[in-house]
Design a protein around this motif. Structure first.
Motif, PDB file in Angstrom:
ATOM      1  N   LYS A 158      -1.909   2.708  -5.826  1.00  0.00           N
ATOM      2  CA  LYS A 158      -2.444   1.835  -4.760  1.00  0.00           C
ATOM      3  C   LYS A 158      -2.139   2.502  -3.423  1.00  0.00           C
ATOM      4  O   LYS A 158      -1.074   2.305  -2.842  1.00  0.00           O
ATOM      5  N   VAL A 206      -4.295  -2.706  -8.150  1.00  0.00           N
ATOM      6  CA  VAL A 206      -5.353  -1.711  -7.956  1.00  0.00           C
ATOM      7  C   VAL A 206      -6.099  -2.023  -6.666  1.00  0.00           C
ATOM      8  O   VAL A 206      -6.454  -1.131  -5.893  1.00  0.00           O
ATOM      9  N   GLY A 207      -6.343  -3.313  -6.424  1.00  0.00           N
ATOM     10  CA  GLY A 207      -6.949  -3.754  -5.174  1.00  0.00           C
ATOM     11  C   GLY A 207      -8.441  -3.994  -5.278  1.00  0.00           C
ATOM     12  O   GLY A 207      -9.049  -3.791  -6.333  1.00  0.00           O
ATOM     13  N   THR A 242      -1.105   3.021 -11.895  1.00  0.00           N
ATOM     14  CA  THR A 242      -1.873   2.499 -10.767  1.00  0.00           C
ATOM     15  C   THR A 242      -1.402   3.170  -9.492  1.00  0.00           C
ATOM     16  O   THR A 242      -0.218   3.084  -9.145  1.00  0.00           O
ATOM     17  N   ASN A 275      -7.140   4.670  -4.774  1.00  0.00           N
ATOM     18  CA  ASN A 275      -6.933   3.282  -5.227  1.00  0.00           C
ATOM     19  C   ASN A 275      -7.506   3.172  -6.627  1.00  0.00           C
ATOM     20  O   ASN A 275      -8.703   2.925  -6.777  1.00  0.00           O
ATOM     21  N   VAL A 300       0.867  -1.176   0.000  1.00  0.00           N
ATOM     22  CA  VAL A 300       0.000   0.000   0.000  1.00  0.00           C
ATOM     23  C   VAL A 300       0.910   1.235   0.000  1.00  0.00           C
ATOM     24  O   VAL A 300       1.923   1.268   0.702  1.00  0.00           O
TER      25      VAL A 300
END
Length: 396
Positions: free
Chosen positions: A286, A66-67, A284, A269, A51
């Motif tokens: 995150k 991306v999660g 991305t 995110n 993260v």
């Protein structure tokens, strides 16, 4: 900021653990990363990628990076009021009204979707977008009831004061269950495809979708819809917050919109097309915010600490990004082992909040020092406003 030797990796965090660095090294080693991965000042270990990682990729996207909370982010709105206008008013009553207007905690949705007039237009927008982009929502038959709900974990709602004692409404949430379902579906597809192609990965959560495949196109369409849902979800909750706050201040529903004078709504995110290192990339973020020059964003602290409204400086080495919050020092399990409800109450002195042991894992001591995070981010953003909360509502 310093480079991690031998890796396409720049680190902006002064306090960071070895596991986070190892996760970032794995991500940076993926062959389509360009020009480098950037670790934000709040970086900490996560699932697959750390993260607080910013990942630029050419012709590929990693869904698990991306999660599962696609489009998770922050929204803040400044009001016409100042601290003196709150004097003599019962903040506990406001907290209870917020809790009645906005469903809290995972799995808690709206009992109906017609309580607020403004909800109708947002649902119509999302429905039209889903039809136009052929978004499959069969996995989430209750997605409409999810709009305007908070969720759990570190999602929260706050009433804050800035450096001039002006009152702000503030909240953190994302794309709820529907975004989670979309993410899980495409993470599994990416893992299955990489396995079928005999691609060796440092870990399964770095499975990716190449841009030339129909699976990539489907993911990007559904990802963008989930990001749209997340933006609308935060806006919906902010409008509900504003409605009950206005009523608490003695303003009727017709005048509620007039109490707001400024609003910022940003993801932390997500993935979008950008240019970095002279190339078009899928960037991305995150656990990071857009910090292109002049772009406004929100960096929250933990419950009981300061938060910030910022403007980006367009730092190329930081991939025009900035931290998304304080970042965890301890896991939720470790925080519950170390701290008690009494410890939390002591840290929340003077702030109206829901007391209880279920929020101990969100104690400020479980997070990095937000002042250090912001010092590390000095080359990435400039501070526009500094907020401190007077009221906090947490999802469980």
């Amino acid at each position: 900021m310093h480079q991690i030797g031998g890796h396409k990796l720049l680190n902006f965090a002064s306090h960071i653990d070895d596991n986070t660095i190892e996760q970032a090294k794995e991500t940076a080693a993926m062959p389509f990363v360009h020009p480098h991965v950037a670790l934000m000042p709040d970086a900490h270990s996560g699932k697959g990628s750390a993260v607080g990682t910013v990942i630029p990729t050419i012709d590929a996207v990693i869904p698990a990076a991306v999660g599962v909370d696609i489009g998770c982010g922050m929204i803040a709105a400044r009001t016409v009021y100042t601290e003196s206008d709150l004097a003599g008013r019962n903040l506990a009553d406001l907290r209870e009204e917020i809790e009645r207007a906005i469903p809290l905690s995972p799995g808690n949705y709206n009992a109906n979707i017609d309580r607020f007039e403004f909800t109708r237009d947002r649902l119509a927008d999302l429905e039209a977008s889903a039809r136009a982009e052929n978004i499959d929502l069969s996995h989430s038959p209750k997605w409409r009831e999810q709009l305007g709900s908070l969720g759990g974990g570190n999602h929260f709602i706050e009433l804050c004061l800035d450096e001039q004692q002006r009152v702000w409404m503030f909240l953190h949430s994302g794309s709820r269950g529907v975004g989670n379902k979309i993410a899980q579906k495409h993470i599994k597809i990416a893992q299955r495809l990489c396995k079928s192609w005999w691609i060796e990965l440092p870990n399964p959560d770095l499975a990716y979708l190449p841009q030339s495949t129909p699976e990539f196109s489907c993911y990007i369409r559904e990802l963008h819809w989930a990001q749209r849902f997340a933006l609308q979800n935060r806006a919906e909750m902010m409008d509900r917050f504003r409605t009950v706050f206005a009523a608490w201040m003695g303003v009727d529903a017709n005048g509620a919109a007039d109490i707001e004078v400024d609003r910022v709504n940003c993801h932390h995110n997500y993935t979008q097309k950008e240019q970095h290192g002279g190339r078009d990339v899928w960037l991305t973020r995150k656990g990071a915010v857009d910090a292109h020059e002049g772009v406004r964003a929100i960096i929250p602290g933990s419950m009981g600490t300061r938060s910030y409204i910022v403007r980006g400086k367009g730092n190329a080495a930081g991939l025009c990004s900035a931290p998304h919050g304080a970042g965890r020092r301890f896991s939720r399990t470790e925080a519950r082992r170390r701290f008690t409800a009494d410890d939390l109450a002591a840290r929340m002195q003077g702030i109206e909040y829901r007391h209880g042991a279920e929020w101990v894992d969100e104690i400020p001591d479980a997070y990095k020092d937000i002042d250090q995070v912001m010092a590390d981010a000095a080359d990435l953003v400039e501070v526009e406003h500094q907020l401190r909360q007077v009221l906090n509502v947490k999802g469980t």
